[in-house]
Design a protein around this motif. Sequence first.
Motif, PDB file in Angstrom:
ATOM      1  N   LEU A 382       0.830  -1.205   0.000  1.00 43.40           N
ATOM      2  CA  LEU A 382       0.000   0.000   0.000  1.00 43.40           C
ATOM      3  C   LEU A 382       0.863   1.253   0.000  1.00 43.40           C
ATOM      4  O   LEU A 382       0.588   2.224  -0.701  1.00 43.40           O
ATOM      5  N   ARG A 383       1.932   1.225   0.784  1.00 43.24           N
ATOM      6  CA  ARG A 383       2.812   2.390   0.849  1.00 43.24           C
ATOM      7  C   ARG A 383       3.472   2.665  -0.492  1.00 43.24           C
ATOM      8  O   ARG A 383       3.659   3.821  -0.885  1.00 43.24           O
ATOM      9  N   SER A 384       3.808   1.612  -1.234  1.00 39.83           N
ATOM     10  CA  SER A 384       4.461   1.819  -2.522  1.00 39.83           C
ATOM     11  C   SER A 384       3.545   2.505  -3.530  1.00 39.83           C
ATOM     12  O   SER A 384       4.018   3.024  -4.534  1.00 39.83           O
ATOM     13  N   ILE A 385       2.220   2.503  -3.287  1.00 41.71           N
ATOM     14  CA  ILE A 385       1.296   3.195  -4.193  1.00 41.71           C
ATOM     15  C   ILE A 385       1.477   4.703  -4.114  1.00 41.71           C
ATOM     16  O   ILE A 385       1.361   5.401  -5.118  1.00 41.71           O
ATOM     17  N   VAL A 386       1.785   5.219  -2.936  1.00 35.58           N
ATOM     18  CA  VAL A 386       1.759   6.665  -2.714  1.00 35.58           C
ATOM     19  C   VAL A 386       3.147   7.272  -2.593  1.00 35.58           C
ATOM     20  O   VAL A 386       3.275   8.435  -2.194  1.00 35.58           O
ATOM     21  N   VAL A 387       4.213   6.520  -2.900  1.00 35.25           N
ATOM     22  CA  VAL A 387       5.561   7.077  -2.853  1.00 35.25           C
ATOM     23  C   VAL A 387       6.158   7.080  -4.255  1.00 35.25           C
ATOM     24  O   VAL A 387       5.733   6.326  -5.135  1.00 35.25           O
ATOM     25  N   ASP A 388       7.145   7.937  -4.460  1.00 36.38           N
ATOM     26  CA  ASP A 388       7.846   8.009  -5.742  1.00 36.38           C
ATOM     27  C   ASP A 388       8.662   6.735  -5.941  1.00 36.38           C
ATOM     28  O   ASP A 388       9.516   6.394  -5.117  1.00 36.38           O
ATOM     29  N   LYS A 389       8.403   6.048  -7.056  1.00 36.87           N
ATOM     30  CA  LYS A 389       9.093   4.782  -7.315  1.00 36.87           C
ATOM     31  C   LYS A 389      10.277   4.953  -8.264  1.00 36.87           C
ATOM     32  O   LYS A 389      10.852   3.962  -8.728  1.00 36.87           O
ATOM     33  N   GLY A 390      10.653   6.192  -8.563  1.00 38.62           N
ATOM     34  CA  GLY A 390      11.770   6.444  -9.459  1.00 38.62           C
ATOM     35  C   GLY A 390      13.086   5.865  -8.975  1.00 38.62           C
ATOM     36  O   GLY A 390      13.794   5.189  -9.742  1.00 38.62           O
ATOM     37  N   PRO A 391      13.500   6.094  -7.707  1.00 35.81           N
ATOM     38  CA  PRO A 391      14.756   5.496  -7.236  1.00 35.81           C
ATOM     39  C   PRO A 391      14.755   3.972  -7.295  1.00 35.81           C
ATOM     40  O   PRO A 391      15.778   3.361  -7.591  1.00 35.81           O
ATOM     41  N   LEU A 392      13.608   3.351  -7.027  1.00 32.41           N
ATOM     42  CA  LEU A 392      13.526   1.899  -7.096  1.00 32.41           C
ATOM     43  C   LEU A 392      13.702   1.409  -8.534  1.00 32.41           C
ATOM     44  O   LEU A 392      14.367   0.398  -8.780  1.00 32.41           O
ATOM     45  N   VAL A 393      13.134   2.137  -9.499  1.00 32.21           N
ATOM     46  CA  VAL A 393      13.292   1.774 -10.907  1.00 32.21           C
ATOM     47  C   VAL A 393      14.755   1.851 -11.313  1.00 32.21           C
ATOM     48  O   VAL A 393      15.277   0.978 -12.017  1.00 32.21           O
ATOM     49  N   ALA A 394      15.446   2.904 -10.854  1.00 19.12           N
ATOM     50  CA  ALA A 394      16.866   3.041 -11.171  1.00 19.12           C
ATOM     51  C   ALA A 394      17.687   1.924 -10.548  1.00 19.12           C
ATOM     52  O   ALA A 394      18.609   1.389 -11.177  1.00 19.12           O
ATOM     53  N   LEU A 395      17.355   1.549  -9.335  1.00 19.08           N
ATOM     54  CA  LEU A 395      18.080   0.467  -8.671  1.00 19.08           C
ATOM     55  C   LEU A 395      17.871  -0.858  -9.388  1.00 19.08           C
ATOM     56  O   LEU A 395      18.782  -1.689  -9.463  1.00 19.08           O
ATOM     57  N   ALA A 396      16.673  -1.073  -9.943  1.00 19.77           N
ATOM     58  CA  ALA A 396      16.386  -2.320 -10.659  1.00 19.77           C
ATOM     59  C   ALA A 396      16.976  -2.331 -12.062  1.00 19.77           C
ATOM     60  O   ALA A 396      16.974  -3.375 -12.713  1.00 19.77           O
ATOM     61  N   GLY A 397      17.449  -1.186 -12.546  1.00 15.57           N
ATOM     62  CA  GLY A 397      18.033  -1.129 -13.881  1.00 15.57           C
ATOM     63  C   GLY A 397      17.011  -1.080 -14.992  1.00 15.57           C
ATOM     64  O   GLY A 397      17.327  -1.415 -16.139  1.00 15.57           O
ATOM     65  N   ALA A 398      15.782  -0.661 -14.702  1.00 13.10           N
ATOM     66  CA  ALA A 398      14.749  -0.586 -15.734  1.00 13.10           C
ATOM     67  C   ALA A 398      14.998   0.613 -16.646  1.00 13.10           C
ATOM     68  O   ALA A 398      15.530   1.637 -16.218  1.00 13.10           O
ATOM     69  N   LYS A 399      14.602   0.468 -17.904  1.00 11.15           N
ATOM     70  CA  LYS A 399      14.811   1.527 -18.883  1.00 11.15           C
ATOM     71  C   LYS A 399      13.639   2.505 -18.931  1.00 11.15           C
ATOM     72  O   LYS A 399      13.814   3.676 -19.232  1.00 11.15           O
ATOM     73  N   SER A 400      12.427   2.028 -18.672  1.00  7.15           N
ATOM     74  CA  SER A 400      11.260   2.899 -18.673  1.00  7.15           C
ATOM     75  C   SER A 400      11.084   3.513 -17.286  1.00  7.15           C
ATOM     76  O   SER A 400      11.885   3.275 -16.374  1.00  7.15           O
ATOM     77  N   ASP A 401      10.033   4.312 -17.108  1.00  4.31           N
ATOM     78  CA  ASP A 401       9.755   4.912 -15.810  1.00  4.31           C
ATOM     79  C   ASP A 401       8.501   4.291 -15.216  1.00  4.31           C
ATOM     80  O   ASP A 401       7.787   3.534 -15.871  1.00  4.31           O
ATOM     81  N   TRP A 402       8.236   4.622 -13.959  1.00  2.00           N
ATOM     82  CA  TRP A 402       7.093   4.072 -13.218  1.00  2.00           C
ATOM     83  C   TRP A 402       6.377   5.246 -12.550  1.00  2.00           C
ATOM     84  O   TRP A 402       6.486   5.434 -11.341  1.00  2.00           O
ATOM     85  N   PRO A 403       5.618   6.042 -13.308  1.00  2.00           N
ATOM     86  CA  PRO A 403       5.035   7.272 -12.758  1.00  2.00           C
ATOM     87  C   PRO A 403       3.720   7.062 -12.023  1.00  2.00           C
ATOM     88  O   PRO A 403       3.058   8.040 -11.683  1.00  2.00           O
ATOM     89  N   MET A 404       3.305   5.818 -11.808  1.00  8.55           N
ATOM     90  CA  MET A 404       1.981   5.548 -11.258  1.00  8.55           C
ATOM     91  C   MET A 404       1.977   5.787  -9.748  1.00  8.55           C
ATOM     92  O   MET A 404       2.106   4.847  -8.944  1.00  8.55           O
ATOM     93  N   THR A 405       1.881   7.054  -9.351  1.00  8.66           N
ATOM     94  CA  THR A 405       1.874   7.432  -7.939  1.00  8.66           C
ATOM     95  C   THR A 405       0.702   8.374  -7.700  1.00  8.66           C
ATOM     96  O   THR A 405       0.635   9.449  -8.295  1.00  8.66           O
ATOM     97  N   ALA A 406      -0.227   7.973  -6.845  1.00  8.99           N
ATOM     98  CA  ALA A 406      -1.388   8.804  -6.527  1.00  8.99           C
ATOM     99  C   ALA A 406      -2.137   8.148  -5.368  1.00  8.99           C
ATOM    100  O   ALA A 406      -1.812   7.035  -4.955  1.00  8.99           O
ATOM    101  N   ARG A 407      -3.131   8.846  -4.865  1.00 10.60           N
ATOM    102  CA  ARG A 407      -3.974   8.287  -3.797  1.00 10.60           C
ATOM    103  C   ARG A 407      -5.253   7.753  -4.416  1.00 10.60           C
ATOM    104  O   ARG A 407      -6.030   8.506  -5.011  1.00 10.60           O
ATOM    105  N   PRO A 408      -5.499   6.438  -4.333  1.00  7.34           N
ATOM    106  CA  PRO A 408      -6.708   5.861  -4.945  1.00  7.34           C
ATOM    107  C   PRO A 408      -7.971   6.307  -4.215  1.00  7.34           C
ATOM    108  O   PRO A 408      -7.940   6.709  -3.053  1.00  7.34           O
ATOM    109  N   THR A 409      -9.086   6.214  -4.937  1.00  7.09           N
ATOM    110  CA  THR A 409     -10.383   6.478  -4.314  1.00  7.09           C
ATOM    111  C   THR A 409     -10.810   5.314  -3.433  1.00  7.09           C
ATOM    112  O   THR A 409     -11.283   5.516  -2.316  1.00  7.09           O
TER     113      THR A 409
END
Length: 746
Positions: A382-409
């Motif tokens: 649940l916490r990973s939904i509302v935090v910036d996942k950019g550093p995690l993407v860089a650590l995993a070596g992914a080429k694309s981004d993961w901008p899906m960060t928001a508070r769900p209804t």
Amino acid sequence: MAVERYALGLNDRVTIAGVRYRPAGREGKANLLRQVVDDAVVETALSPLTDEEYARLREAKRIRIEEGYFSHAYQLLRDRADGGDLSDLHDLTDAELRDIAWKVEWCVRFRHAWKGIAGRASRLNKTPKDISNFIAAEKHAMLQWYVDTFGTTRPPGRREAGGSRKTFDYPGATTLLGWLNMLDAGDDRPGVLRRQYHKCGNREQLDPRARGIVDKHVRAFASAARPKVTDIHLRIAADLKLLNDRLSPAERVSVSERTVRRRIAKLPPILVDLAHLGHKRALLKYAPVGNGLVSLDGLTKLERMDRVEMDDWEMDLFAVLQNKHVRATLGANAKAEERRLRKNRVAVRCTVTVAIDVVTKCVVGLQVTPFAPSAAGSKSALRSIVVDKGPLVALAGAKSDWPMTARPTEIATDGGPAFQGDFHSTLGRLDIEHRLPGPDPRQRGTIESFFRNIKRLCRLYTGQSFSNVVERGEYRSEELASLLAEDVYLHLVRFIVDDYHHTSHAGLNGKRPYQAWHQAENNLAPPPDHFKRMLSFGLAVPNRFLAADGVTYLNSQYVHPLMGKLRGLVGGKPLVIVTDPDDMGTILVRVPSEFREQFPGDGSYLPFECQDLHDLTLAEVLQENREARRFARQERLAGYPFKLNALHDLMKEAEAARRRAGVPSDVISEEQFNRLVKAVERRGLVAVSKQAAPSGPPAPAGYGPGNLGTSVAAPPGRLPPAAVTRVVPGAEELLRPSDMDDEDGL
């Protein structure tokens, strides 16, 4: 007088007294209607409209019918027909109408090329060569027209002569010529191009004298004995021999094995699977998942992040767990497995908790752990939904981004224990509605269908567990495990970011989840700020007291510029604080509601700080504490996976990398944590308190055990007291003998 029969088209819009409906077929003497609002069906119940009622409403001019309103393909065909008869298209679905529009567009374009009009430079002939050249030159433009017009792509075509499959179902020269001839013979009525599969083949080839025998044995194919097709054919041949013995050689009947196979293929698959697989497996096969919801309230269309579905799944893959701190918490079974393999390793199946947005099919939250599902693991996802996942993407070596960060209804889960307790309370603090659709997985169809994608990742590595022991066979899953459990999380992150998000999704009509996310136009609720996340995901500790030197917590002092004012208001009343296991330098102290007006602009909590603990995690604060290690051992023996070292379960042991990636480490529950805090602080109080000086004369040198007389605290024959009382200045507590030991715990 007979009432005129009127059949409504499946794509018509019917308006009766201002209320709009969509036809759902016809039954007997009535058309069946479903109410719609903003062109979306809001009622699943069917309302009948009899022929008598239709005639009465039409005479009173209270009914209006808009033919083909719900089908863009029907409207295109109506324009092509220029007022011609389309009555033979009313019973077709929108998908079938799109097929006809596809065929008509091919014919219209070829006619333009054939006549040299509409911008065509040269004229073509109706020869196979010219038609083939036309198709090769026009097929990609036709596909783009179809996508632009209907917002979806064409299905794959048949296999060509070379063995490869057509990327989409463009026609061949003979097929297109047949369409042209059908339109010419049918006065350009689009209905002549509708499929006529029901007229294919001669259905009376089987001798009537053999039909009863064949039908009896073909029906027996759906048997728990699982007979083969050859068995069925032999049984039919045996019964036909008895029949042929009574007939002359010229009248004898025979049935080929190919005929038997065709008739068996026509049996309902659910009937065959019910007999071969059993009721439970057949039910799972034919009712696996649904398409999810399209609206939260039945009126408003579902938008991005309006509904997020969460669930956990045990991966079909064994991974090697080498982290000694985590292995120590897995219990006796893992240790026995480690001894069996005779290596400094143990194979485990990780639990994956995933959160997915229903509208865009994007993964918005993720957590992986070698432990069983728990509320702590669900909170991390649940916490990973509302935090910036950019550093995690860089650590995993992914080429694309993961901008899906928001508070769900709202977040929909099942009713399991992993989604109760702390998880449910956290949703309340984040102002997110918790939806429990029930045990039926079809009500959470999006998340249930997603786990099939993770199985594709599992198949890349050795050590698959497979779905059952029969399928697994002699495959030694544990011994062939090759992927390190510490790497599973990062591999899964890269799979989601670079593969899944950029793969066409059937639920999005061929679009990619990443594309659907960026094409959505609704505004997203912003994620909570740092203090809101701390209040939601931190650990609440009750019964704290504000002294002159601040709040004492884990034997450290936390201060705030206004703590004197707060102490003057609350006095000696207990307070509640909230801690962040990732940064022990700050705690939040809850201001009682009756005094909050005295702190305008500060809200309900005041941040108290301890400069010596800034950027230190709970793990680093407690790792040298002997009482903490003792508590961890007791929790492990009780069967609780209490991970005191607070390293992320499936990250490498580099704590700095974990912090840079923003991976949460609060994998413990508030209940466990508060029991630990009490034990640690109780020990700390005893350690720093001054011991009482001995009093009274010393005992004679000759005295020892058994020479001091009989205790008056318990009569003879009774058990000794279970605890002794030690008095220290400023504190009185009851300690059991086990707490007085000098063991080092772990």
